[in-house]
Design an enzyme around this catalytic site. Sequence first.
Site, PDB file in Angstrom:
ATOM      1  N   GLY A 149      -2.109   4.940  14.402  1.00  0.00           N
ATOM      2  CA  GLY A 149      -0.753   4.110  13.534  1.00  0.00           C
ATOM      3  C   GLY A 149       0.136   3.177  14.738  1.00  0.00           C
ATOM      4  O   GLY A 149      -0.110   2.113  14.697  1.00  0.00           O
ATOM      5  N   SER A 181      -1.379  -2.408   2.270  1.00  0.00           N
ATOM      6  CA  SER A 181      -0.760  -2.924   1.184  1.00  0.00           C
ATOM      7  C   SER A 181      -1.460  -3.902   0.228  1.00  0.00           C
ATOM      8  O   SER A 181      -2.112  -4.827   0.855  1.00  0.00           O
ATOM      9  CB  SER A 181       0.751  -3.638   1.483  1.00  0.00           C
ATOM     10  OG  SER A 181       1.440  -2.872   2.188  1.00  0.00           O
ATOM     11  N   GLY A 189      28.734   7.054  -5.846  1.00  0.00           N
ATOM     12  CA  GLY A 189      28.791   8.490  -6.373  1.00  0.00           C
ATOM     13  C   GLY A 189      27.774   9.045  -7.141  1.00  0.00           C
ATOM     14  O   GLY A 189      26.663   8.387  -7.049  1.00  0.00           O
ATOM     15  N   GLY A 246       6.270 -12.771  13.231  1.00  0.00           N
ATOM     16  CA  GLY A 246       6.809 -13.229  12.094  1.00  0.00           C
ATOM     17  C   GLY A 246       6.900 -12.139  11.117  1.00  0.00           C
ATOM     18  O   GLY A 246       7.830 -12.263  10.400  1.00  0.00           O
ATOM     19  N   CYS A 251      -4.989  -5.494   7.482  1.00  0.00           N
ATOM     20  CA  CYS A 251      -5.549  -4.316   7.805  1.00  0.00           C
ATOM     21  C   CYS A 251      -5.554  -4.015   9.184  1.00  0.00           C
ATOM     22  O   CYS A 251      -6.552  -4.334   9.981  1.00  0.00           O
ATOM     23  CB  CYS A 251      -7.040  -4.367   7.119  1.00  0.00           C
ATOM     24  SG  CYS A 251      -7.134  -4.478   5.290  1.00  0.00           S
ATOM     25  N   ARG A 281      10.189  -3.224  27.368  1.00  0.00           N
ATOM     26  CA  ARG A 281       9.201  -3.545  28.326  1.00  0.00           C
ATOM     27  C   ARG A 281       9.687  -4.900  28.776  1.00  0.00           C
ATOM     28  O   ARG A 281       9.426  -5.105  29.880  1.00  0.00           O
ATOM     29  CB  ARG A 281       8.042  -3.372  27.661  1.00  0.00           C
ATOM     30  CG  ARG A 281       7.288  -1.965  27.549  1.00  0.00           C
ATOM     31  CD  ARG A 281       6.183  -2.052  26.901  1.00  0.00           C
ATOM     32  NE  ARG A 281       5.360  -0.495  27.098  1.00  0.00           N
ATOM     33  CZ  ARG A 281       4.321  -0.097  26.343  1.00  0.00           C
ATOM     34  NH1 ARG A 281       3.747  -0.856  25.527  1.00  0.00           N
ATOM     35  NH2 ARG A 281       3.980   1.085  26.441  1.00  0.00           N
ATOM     36  N   PHE A 296      -2.905   2.875   4.967  1.00  0.00           N
ATOM     37  CA  PHE A 296      -1.640   2.156   4.405  1.00  0.00           C
ATOM     38  C   PHE A 296      -1.743   0.668   4.071  1.00  0.00           C
ATOM     39  O   PHE A 296      -0.796   0.203   4.650  1.00  0.00           O
ATOM     40  CB  PHE A 296      -0.495   2.656   5.379  1.00  0.00           C
ATOM     41  CG  PHE A 296      -0.196   4.096   5.590  1.00  0.00           C
ATOM     42  CD1 PHE A 296      -0.222   5.217   4.596  1.00  0.00           C
ATOM     43  CD2 PHE A 296      -0.504   4.606   6.832  1.00  0.00           C
ATOM     44  CE1 PHE A 296      -0.076   6.277   4.673  1.00  0.00           C
ATOM     45  CE2 PHE A 296       0.087   5.947   7.280  1.00  0.00           C
ATOM     46  CZ  PHE A 296       0.339   6.914   5.914  1.00  0.00           C
ATOM     47  N   GLU A 345       5.432  -2.622  10.070  1.00  0.00           N
ATOM     48  CA  GLU A 345       5.347  -3.646  10.798  1.00  0.00           C
ATOM     49  C   GLU A 345       5.742  -3.111  12.526  1.00  0.00           C
ATOM     50  O   GLU A 345       6.329  -4.157  13.240  1.00  0.00           O
ATOM     51  CB  GLU A 345       6.301  -4.729  10.508  1.00  0.00           C
ATOM     52  CG  GLU A 345       6.256  -5.231   9.025  1.00  0.00           C
ATOM     53  CD  GLU A 345       4.863  -5.909   8.753  1.00  0.00           C
ATOM     54  OE1 GLU A 345       3.893  -5.814   9.619  1.00  0.00           O
ATOM     55  OE2 GLU A 345       4.894  -6.782   8.022  1.00  0.00           O
TER      56      GLU A 345
END
Length: 389
Positions: free
Chosen positions: A130, A157, A340, A241, A123, A376, A155, A364
């Site tokens: 964001g 998971s 197709g 990671g 979290c 940077r 958001f 991520e």
Amino acid sequence: MDFALSDDQRALQQAAADFARVELAPHAAEWDATAHFPVDVIKRAGDAGFLAIYIDELHGGLGLSRLDASLIFEQLSQGCVSTTAYLTIHNMASWMIATWGSETLRDTWLPSLISGERLASYCLTEPGAGSDAANLRTRAVRDGEDYVLTGSKMFISGAGATDVLVVMARTGAPDSGAAGISTFLVPADSAGIEYGKNEEKMGWKSQPTRLVSFDEVRVSAGYRLGEEGEGFKLAMKGLDGGRLNIASCSLGAAQHALELARDYLHDRKQFGKTLASFQALQFKFADMATELVSARLMVRHAAWRLDQGDPQAPAHCAMAKRLATDIGFNVCNEALQLYGGYGYIKEYPLERLVRDTRVHQILEGTNEIMRLIASRRLFDDGVVETLQQ
């Protein structure tokens, strides 16, 4: 310089491929269609060791390298991208607990997280922060032997179906930036936690995604990971990671798409010839394969640097994540184009691969942020020269 995988690594690949073939691939389309979170299968992944891949053996994990983890996740994602992506998140959160949790915290939570009896969520992201994660607003105020958490995460998971939340919250002043953030293990059923609706997403449908709200949630100070004020650093170490993990899921999806496209080009005939005999399609297929191989090499190289403790590893992880998730999506999308109209219908897996890999360019850390991280570091003296090493 040896690029060959060891016998042990090939065995890991095969074990993950077998699990994907038996436990994931036969059900992936149904899980996607019904938005089913396959907790029973995730637990079997724990039985196979896939929920504690790089937790050290001292704490009950497999103690494998990040390169080994990449090999495993690439194979698993060929069975189900969405479910494998959740496995990567669980591994990241559990590894953070194993690495920075107290002995008591590890003893209490790790055995059940490693076995899959309990599941974890990570979290960090907030509705108003964001990509600017250093400015998160969720607060953790010290009150005696506890912290009191207030705020929300977006958001997330697995939220609502998991048992453990690894939460980044501000313990410093509102303007303290990255230095004022700490990390906590929060039991998911703690009083004061509420979960939003399961978001209806374009892809990743086999795992729930919800908003998590904290209303004066009490957490023991013993549930803090690391020292106060170290949380942002811990979060970023987890994400180094995590970026390789999600990049590996993109590699697996692209590999699956490439194999499907190859078979289709051999089988499908137009104008009296198989599609594989048309030079334009041969060139397209060669480009897809070339780009996939380049992305795979970069992910494995970045994983090796992370395993070596290279100070430039975060930049390499960011670059690898950017490249592999862009290429992974593009290969899946090009494979759909080769199919197709058939590629666009749900009877075939390509439309699901396209949907599931699209989000990898966002989470991520967005791929724009990956460019920022890399640039940077690259502007520091002497860093560009190290790219030759």
